[in-house]
Scaffold this motif. Structure first.
Motif, mmCIF file in Angstrom:
data_model
loop_
_atom_site.group_PDB
_atom_site.id
_atom_site.type_symbol
_atom_site.label_atom_id
_atom_site.label_comp_id
_atom_site.label_asym_id
_atom_site.label_seq_id
_atom_site.Cartn_x
_atom_site.Cartn_y
_atom_site.Cartn_z
ATOM 1 N N GLY A 247 0.737 -0.935 -0.051
ATOM 2 C CA GLY A 247 0.209 -0.084 -0.248
ATOM 3 C C GLY A 247 1.326 1.159 -0.690
ATOM 4 N N GLY A 248 2.297 1.452 -0.695
ATOM 5 C CA GLY A 248 2.658 2.399 -0.117
ATOM 6 C C GLY A 248 4.078 2.499 0.773
ATOM 7 N N GLN A 249 3.362 1.683 1.626
ATOM 8 C CA GLN A 249 4.223 2.067 2.553
ATOM 9 C C GLN A 249 5.647 0.755 2.473
ATOM 10 O OE1 GLN A 249 4.142 3.704 5.359
ATOM 11 N NE2 GLN A 249 6.764 2.818 5.773
ATOM 12 N N LEU A 250 7.070 1.126 3.000
ATOM 13 C CA LEU A 250 7.616 0.802 3.085
ATOM 14 C C LEU A 250 7.782 -0.599 4.460
ATOM 15 C CD1 LEU A 250 10.771 -0.324 2.009
ATOM 16 C CD2 LEU A 250 11.567 1.368 3.084
ATOM 17 N N ILE A 251 8.100 -1.501 4.423
ATOM 18 C CA ILE A 251 8.271 -2.228 6.347
ATOM 19 C C ILE A 251 9.634 -3.275 5.334
ATOM 20 C CG2 ILE A 251 7.033 -4.226 6.714
ATOM 21 C CD1 ILE A 251 5.103 -1.920 6.299
#
Length: 433
Positions: free
Chosen positions: A322-326
Motif C-alpha cells: 500500500g505504498g508503505q515500506l515494511i
C-alpha cells in the motif's frame, strides 16, 4: 473583502486502538485507518510494534505474499518480543510446529496430511452429527440444572461454545468421557487473560500432555478419526513427528472451536440487532430453502466476523504494501475486519445484506494459509442458525446491547456473553433423570 475560499476541514483525529470502547465497535476506527493510514504502524497492548493493513486490496496482497513468513524466528525484535506473539501458552508447552507458525515446504506437507479430514465428502458425512449436537444443546438451553424449564440462557456458554468443542473433539477422536476436560481447557484459553494468573499456560500444557497420551493409546487402536489419520501418515513415511502430531491436533482444536464460537455468537447478535434481515432469513428457512442461509453465513462472516486480525506475519525482506515500506523482520497484521468493510470493494459495506452475492470476503483468510476448517465452521453455523431460528422463533436479547462485553485478545472477535430470552418449546422432551 472576506476570503470566499472554503477552508479544507481538518481530518478527524487518529482513533485510539485496542481499548474496551474500541473492542465494542472497532469499525469507525478501521474506516479512519483505511482512509488516512491504510498501512499503519502501531504499538500493541503487549508492547510489540506492528504494521496494520486495513484496505482490501492490500490485505489480499499481504495474505498471499511469500515474503511475509509465519515463522516468528524472522521477527527482528529480541526474545522477549518473540514470546509475545502467537497463541498464548503454545511456546511453553512446546506446541509451535503447527500450520499457523510454519512456511512451505513444511506447511505444504502438514497441510496435505490434515486436509484429508476436511474434504467435502467428509464434512457432508459429519453433518448428521453436527445436527444431533445442535439439537441436544438447544434442548439444554431450555432447562436449568435441576431439569426445570427455563426461558432465558447465555447463548455463548450454553450453546455457541460447546457446539464446536464437541464437534472438533469428535473429529479428532477424543473419547466422549474426556470431552468435558477439553471444554474446560478450551474455556480457559478463550478468556484471554480473564481467568486466574497462569491459567492459560496450565491449560495448554494439560492439553498437550493429554494429546500425547491419546496418540499413544490410538497407536494400538486406530479408528477413522483425524488423530488416527495423522498416526497412519506418520507410520507410512510422511515424517510426521509425535510432537508435530500433538501440535497439529492442538491447533485444529484451538482454531476449530474459537472461530466457530465467535461466528455463531457474533452472527446471532447481528441478527437480533437487524430484525428485518432476521425475519427474511427465518421465513426462508421455514420454506425449506437453503440459498439465503448459505449467503447469510457469508455475510455474517464479512459484516462482523470471528477473526478480526489474521495471525502474525514477519517480513523476510524489505517490501512495500500500500505504498508503505515494511522493514525486514517487522511484524505485519492484516485486519480482516477492516478489509471486509472496504467501500472500494463492497457496495454499502456497513449495511447487513444477507442476500449479498458479490461477497468475496476474506473472513477466513486468503492464500496458502486459508482456514482449513472453514467448511466445518460453515456447516456448524448453518446448522446452529437454522435450528435456533426454527425451534426458538422468538429468540431475543435479554440484555441492553450497550452492556455486552467483548473478549480481550488481539486476533479473535467475540462476545463474553450473550443473554437471550425465548418461549420454551411446548413439546419439550422430559428431562433425563
Amino acid at each position: 473583502m472576506p476570503d470566499e475560499t472554503a477552508a479544507t476541514p481538518a481530518p478527524a483525529p487518529a482513533p485510539t486502538l485496542f481499548t474496551w470502547e474500541f473492542a465494542a465497535d472497532p469499525y469507525p476506527a478501521y474506516a479512519w485507518l483505511r482512509e488516512h493510514a491504510p498501512v499503519h504502524r502501531t504499538t500493541l497492548p503487549s508492547g510489540v510494534d506492528a504494521w496494520l493493513v486495513t484496505r482490501y486490496a492490500d490485505a489480499r496482497q499481504a495474505l498471499a505474499d511469500g515474503r511475509l513468513s509465519k515463522n516468528r524466528g524472522h521477527h527482528s525484535e529480541g526474545a522477549n518480543a518473540k514470546n509475545k506473539v502467537g497463541i498464548p501458552g503454545e511456546r511453553g508447552a512446546d506446541l509451535m510446529t503447527h500450520l499457523l507458525n510454519i512456511d512451505p515446504p513444511d506447511h505444504t506437507r502438514l497441510r496435505r496430511l490434515v486436509s484429508k479430514a476436511f474434504t467435502p465428502r467428509r464434512i457432508a458425512e459429519f453433518a448428521p452429527r453436527v445436527q444431533e449436537l445442535t439439537d441436544r444443546l438447544i434442548d439444554g438451553l431450555q432447562r436449568d440444572g435441576t431439569g426445570a424449564v427455563k426461558s432465558e440462557a447465555d447463548l455463548i456458554h450454553e450453546f455457541a461454545f460447546p457446539l464446536p468443542i464437541y464437534a472438533i473433539c469428535d473429529l479428532l477422536g477424543v473419547p466422549p468421557e474426556d470431552q468435558d476436560d477439553f471444554r474446560d481447557w478450551a474455556g480457559m484459553m478463550i478468556r484471554h487473560g480473564g481467568g486466574p494468573r497462569g491459567g492459560v499456560a496450565r491449560s495448554v500444557k494439560k492439553m498437550r500432555a493429554y494429546l500425547l497420551e491419546l496418540i499413544h493409546r490410538k497407536r494400538a487402536d486406530l479408528g477413522d478419526d483425524l488423530i488416527s489419520g495423522l498416526i497412519r501418515a506418520s507410520d507410512h513415511g510422511e515424517h510426521l513427528s509425535e510432537n508435530e502430531a500433538a501440535a497439529m491436533a492442538f491447533i485444529l482444536l484451538f482454531a476449530g472451536f474459537e472461530t466457530t464460537v465467535n461466528l455463531i455468537g457474533n452472527g446471532v447478535h447481528t441478527l437480533l440487532r437487524h430484525p428485518e434481515q432476521r425475519a427474511l432469513l427465518q421465513a426462508s428457512i421455514a420454506r425449506g430453502e437453503t440459498g439465503l442461509l448459505e449467503t447469510a453465513v457469508e455475510e455474517l462472516l464479512r459484516y462482523d466476523g470471528p477473526v478480526e486480525l489474521a495471525t502474525w506475519r514477519f517480513a523476510t525482506q524489505s517490501l512495500t504494501i500500500g505504498g508503505q515500506l515494511i522493514g525486514e523482520g517487522e511484524p505485519v497484521l492484516v485486519v480482516l475486519a477492516a478489509a471486509d468493510r472496504d467501500p472500494d470493494r463492497f457496495d454499502g459495506p456497513d449495511t447487513l445484506d444477507l442476500a449479498r452475492r458479490d461477497n468475496q470476503h476474506i473472513g477466513y483468510g486468503h492464500g496458502i494459509h486459508y482456514c482449513l476448517g472453514a467448511p466445518l465452521a460453515r456447516l456448524e453455523a448453518q446448522s446452529a442458525l437454522a435450528t435456533l431460528l426454527t425451534r426458538l422463533p422468538d429468540l431475543r436479547m435479554a440484555a441492553d446491547p450497550d452492556d455486552l462485553r467483548w473478549r480481550g485478545g488481539l486476533i479473535m472477535r467475540g462476545l463474553r456473553t450473550l443473554p437471550v430470552a425465548f418461549t420454551p418449546e411446548a413439546a419439550l422432551p422430559p428431562a433425563k433423570p
